[in-house]
Design a protein around this motif. Structure first.
Motif, PDB file in Angstrom:
ATOM      1  N   GLY A 257       0.790  -1.223   0.000  1.00  0.00           N
ATOM      2  CA  GLY A 257       0.000   0.000   0.000  1.00  0.00           C
ATOM      3  C   GLY A 257       0.818   1.267   0.000  1.00  0.00           C
ATOM      4  N   ASN A 258       2.134   1.152   0.261  1.00  0.00           N
ATOM      5  CA  ASN A 258       2.993   2.338   0.314  1.00  0.00           C
ATOM      6  C   ASN A 258       3.933   2.446  -0.884  1.00  0.00           C
ATOM      7  OD1 ASN A 258       1.841   2.983   2.732  1.00  0.00           O
ATOM      8  ND2 ASN A 258       3.754   3.163   3.863  1.00  0.00           N
ATOM      9  N   GLN A 259       3.664   1.651  -1.927  1.00  0.00           N
ATOM     10  CA  GLN A 259       4.553   1.670  -3.088  1.00  0.00           C
ATOM     11  C   GLN A 259       4.537   3.023  -3.795  1.00  0.00           C
ATOM     12  OE1 GLN A 259       2.379  -0.706  -2.368  1.00  0.00           O
ATOM     13  NE2 GLN A 259       3.380  -2.703  -2.475  1.00  0.00           N
ATOM     14  N   ASN A 260       3.475   3.781  -3.613  1.00  0.00           N
ATOM     15  CA  ASN A 260       3.393   5.135  -4.168  1.00  0.00           C
ATOM     16  C   ASN A 260       3.407   6.193  -3.067  1.00  0.00           C
ATOM     17  OD1 ASN A 260       3.173   4.461  -6.980  1.00  0.00           O
ATOM     18  ND2 ASN A 260       1.112   3.733  -6.559  1.00  0.00           N
ATOM     19  N   GLY A 261       3.965   5.835  -1.922  1.00  0.00           N
ATOM     20  CA  GLY A 261       3.964   6.771  -0.811  1.00  0.00           C
ATOM     21  C   GLY A 261       2.662   6.703  -0.040  1.00  0.00           C
ATOM     22  N   LYS A 262       2.460   7.677   0.824  1.00  0.00           N
ATOM     23  CA  LYS A 262       1.270   7.662   1.673  1.00  0.00           C
ATOM     24  C   LYS A 262       0.457   8.945   1.582  1.00  0.00           C
ATOM     25  CE  LYS A 262      -0.082   6.414   6.395  1.00  0.00           C
ATOM     26  NZ  LYS A 262       0.408   6.082   7.759  1.00  0.00           N
ATOM     27  N   ILE A 263       1.048  10.021   1.024  1.00  0.00           N
ATOM     28  CA  ILE A 263       0.382  11.320   0.987  1.00  0.00           C
ATOM     29  C   ILE A 263      -0.600  11.374  -0.177  1.00  0.00           C
ATOM     30  CG2 ILE A 263       0.729  13.811   0.875  1.00  0.00           C
ATOM     31  CD1 ILE A 263       1.919  12.413   3.359  1.00  0.00           C
ATOM     32  N   ARG A 264      -1.836  11.792   0.082  1.00  0.00           N
ATOM     33  CA  ARG A 264      -2.849  11.882  -0.954  1.00  0.00           C
ATOM     34  C   ARG A 264      -2.620  13.125  -1.813  1.00  0.00           C
ATOM     35  NH1 ARG A 264      -4.026   8.142   3.226  1.00  0.00           N
ATOM     36  NH2 ARG A 264      -4.141   9.996   4.507  1.00  0.00           N
ATOM     37  N   LEU A 265      -2.631  12.919  -3.132  1.00  0.00           N
ATOM     38  CA  LEU A 265      -2.321  13.995  -4.072  1.00  0.00           C
ATOM     39  C   LEU A 265      -3.344  15.113  -4.015  1.00  0.00           C
ATOM     40  CD1 LEU A 265      -0.791  15.254  -6.458  1.00  0.00           C
ATOM     41  CD2 LEU A 265      -2.084  13.730  -7.989  1.00  0.00           C
ATOM     42  N   LEU A 266      -4.622  14.776  -4.067  1.00  0.00           N
ATOM     43  CA  LEU A 266      -5.669  15.780  -4.241  1.00  0.00           C
ATOM     44  C   LEU A 266      -5.795  16.725  -3.060  1.00  0.00           C
ATOM     45  CD1 LEU A 266      -8.116  16.983  -5.742  1.00  0.00           C
ATOM     46  CD2 LEU A 266      -9.523  15.175  -4.716  1.00  0.00           C
ATOM     47  N   TYR A 267      -5.934  16.180  -1.859  1.00  0.00           N
ATOM     48  CA  TYR A 267      -6.297  17.032  -0.717  1.00  0.00           C
ATOM     49  C   TYR A 267      -5.204  17.158   0.338  1.00  0.00           C
ATOM     50  CZ  TYR A 267      -7.915  12.275   0.256  1.00  0.00           C
ATOM     51  OH  TYR A 267      -8.008  10.913   0.351  1.00  0.00           O
ATOM     52  N   GLU A 268      -4.009  16.670   0.038  1.00  0.00           N
ATOM     53  CA  GLU A 268      -2.860  16.901   0.920  1.00  0.00           C
ATOM     54  C   GLU A 268      -1.692  17.500   0.133  1.00  0.00           C
ATOM     55  OE1 GLU A 268      -3.388  13.480   4.379  1.00  0.00           O
ATOM     56  OE2 GLU A 268      -2.362  12.925   2.535  1.00  0.00           O
ATOM     57  N   ALA A 269      -1.157  16.729  -0.831  1.00  0.00           N
ATOM     58  CA  ALA A 269       0.029  17.175  -1.557  1.00  0.00           C
ATOM     59  C   ALA A 269      -0.235  18.435  -2.387  1.00  0.00           C
ATOM     60  CB  ALA A 269       0.549  16.049  -2.457  1.00  0.00           C
ATOM     61  N   ASN A 270      -1.340  18.465  -3.127  1.00  0.00           N
ATOM     62  CA  ASN A 270      -1.607  19.613  -3.997  1.00  0.00           C
ATOM     63  C   ASN A 270      -1.782  20.931  -3.242  1.00  0.00           C
ATOM     64  OD1 ASN A 270      -1.306  18.956  -6.682  1.00  0.00           O
ATOM     65  ND2 ASN A 270      -3.378  18.157  -6.921  1.00  0.00           N
ATOM     66  N   PRO A 271      -2.657  20.996  -2.231  1.00  0.00           N
ATOM     67  CA  PRO A 271      -2.797  22.280  -1.539  1.00  0.00           C
ATOM     68  C   PRO A 271      -1.518  22.735  -0.851  1.00  0.00           C
ATOM     69  CG  PRO A 271      -4.084  20.561  -0.440  1.00  0.00           C
ATOM     70  CD  PRO A 271      -3.644  20.004  -1.744  1.00  0.00           C
ATOM     71  N   LEU A 272      -0.758  21.812  -0.257  1.00  0.00           N
ATOM     72  CA  LEU A 272       0.470  22.206   0.418  1.00  0.00           C
ATOM     73  C   LEU A 272       1.544  22.590  -0.598  1.00  0.00           C
ATOM     74  CD1 LEU A 272       0.343  19.595   3.290  1.00  0.00           C
ATOM     75  CD2 LEU A 272      -0.059  22.044   3.457  1.00  0.00           C
ATOM     76  N   ALA A 273       1.563  21.933  -1.760  1.00  0.00           N
ATOM     77  CA  ALA A 273       2.486  22.331  -2.829  1.00  0.00           C
ATOM     78  C   ALA A 273       2.150  23.728  -3.338  1.00  0.00           C
ATOM     79  CB  ALA A 273       2.422  21.322  -3.974  1.00  0.00           C
ATOM     80  N   PHE A 274       0.867  24.039  -3.422  1.00  0.00           N
ATOM     81  CA  PHE A 274       0.404  25.359  -3.862  1.00  0.00           C
ATOM     82  C   PHE A 274       0.900  26.439  -2.901  1.00  0.00           C
ATOM     83  CE2 PHE A 274      -3.013  28.599  -4.404  1.00  0.00           C
ATOM     84  CZ  PHE A 274      -3.026  28.718  -5.792  1.00  0.00           C
ATOM     85  N   LEU A 275       0.779  26.180  -1.606  1.00  0.00           N
ATOM     86  CA  LEU A 275       1.245  27.133  -0.599  1.00  0.00           C
ATOM     87  C   LEU A 275       2.755  27.311  -0.680  1.00  0.00           C
ATOM     88  CD1 LEU A 275      -0.906  25.946   2.444  1.00  0.00           C
ATOM     89  CD2 LEU A 275      -1.295  27.974   1.030  1.00  0.00           C
ATOM     90  N   LEU A 276       3.479  26.210  -0.845  1.00  0.00           N
ATOM     91  CA  LEU A 276       4.934  26.288  -0.969  1.00  0.00           C
ATOM     92  C   LEU A 276       5.338  27.075  -2.206  1.00  0.00           C
ATOM     93  CD1 LEU A 276       6.176  22.701  -0.008  1.00  0.00           C
ATOM     94  CD2 LEU A 276       6.915  24.837   1.044  1.00  0.00           C
TER      95      LEU A 276
END
Length: 326
Positions: A257-276
């Protein structure tokens, strides 16, 4: 100190989006109150249920999700919502201008120990080419976000948000019940000596990621004074990085289940990437710009390297991948 709404108007934010932001923040204020009550509100502890991620739900997870869900679906500007706690897209108003995705309570493992937790949210323009309650509404790259932010619950409740301009920081004034601007613009230093990573997962990482820590962090003179900080809540770790720099890492590993990591793209990675991005930082998934990625599924996971640009580049240069997702 200025209130939130005048700042948004100064930034030229559309009035309908301003009202939607107010709706989201109304729910977070209620969550902040429940968090501050802790055991007194009867919201600590776990339930007997698991969410779509296979994670045991905390009582406060369910409360926070329900508060956001109900208040957003009552807003006529919301066409659909997606949540970490919901298996499918939930349809709202078919003519709504926006879609909203959120992690109602990031860092759930910290709830019962009074640790850092927060709500992450993102807003996209609704699509007219697919049904209002279709998962494809959310198949948009992160660069199309019109607003992203989080509320960090702690000694003070803080809102960090961007509507496409500067990433700003607000603090909740409990006396008057509003968010006041406390930092005009967050700016991530280009380099740092802090890392946010769960080193307990070292044994499960691939050789390339292990080599990064073996050769760079543990053997490099340049990084000999480094510090590792880990809150077990991405929202807390990212707030520290936005405030003073550093590198957040959650790489893929060999566990099921962690072969692609654990962070969800839509509602975790994307908004935090936007802020960064709007604070001078960088966010990548196996070397790819997270904001350029098109979500393939609602709960898609990605490995994340995000934070100060030089540290992100150093990691990606030392840990190349054979088949990147971009």
């Amino acid at each position: 100190m200025r209130r939130l709404i005048p700042v948004l108007k100064q930034d030229g934010v559309d009035s309908e989006l301003i009202m939607l932001i107010r709706t989201i923040l109304a729910a977070t204020k209620e969550i902040a109150f429940r968090v501050s009550q802790g055991e007194l509100a009867g919201i600590l502890g776990s339930t007997l249920n698991e969410n779509i991620q296979g994670e045991v739900q905390k009582k406060l997870d369910i409360v926070a999700n329900q508060l956001l869900k109900e208040i957003l679906l009552d807003d006529e500007s919301v066409r659909a919502i997606a949540s970490e706690e919901e298996t499918h897209v939930v349809g709202g108003h078919p003519q709504g201008a926006y879609i909203v995705a959120f992690d109602p309570l990031d860092g759930s493992s910290n709830i019962d120990v009074n640790g850092q937790i927060g709500t992450i949210f993102t807003v996209y323009p609704a699509r007219d080419d697919v049904p209002h309650d279709d998962e494809r509404q959310f198949a948009q790259p992160g660069k199309q976000q019109v607003c992203a932010g989080y509320v960090l619950y702690g000694p003070s409740s803080m809102l960090v948000m961007s509507t496409g301009g500067p990433t700003r920081c607000y603090t909740l004034d409990n006396t008057h019940g509003g968010f006041l601007l406390t930092q005009e613009q967050l700016q991530v230093p280009d380099d740092s000596r802090e890392f946010a990573v769960n080193m307990a997962n070292y044994r499960y990482w691939g050789y390339r990621t292990q080599r990064y820590f073996d050769q760079l962090l543990f053997a490099s003179e340049a990084y000999k004074n480094s510090s590792i900080r880990w809150n077990a809540a991405m929202v807390g770790d990212m707030h520290r990085i936005l405030s003073r720099g550093g590198l957040f890492l959650y790489p893929e590993d060999e566990r099921n289940g962690n072969q692609n990591g654990k962070i969800r793209l839509l509602y975790e990675a994307n908004p935090l990437a936007f802020l960064l991005h709007h604070a001078g930082g960088k966010a990548t998934a196996q070397g790819c710009d997270i904001l350029a990625m098109h979500p393939q599924t609602l709960h898609q996971r990605v490995p994340v390297a995000a934070g100060s640009a030089k540290q992100v580049n150093d990691f990606n240069n030392l840990v190349p991948v054979e088949s990147a997702p971009c």
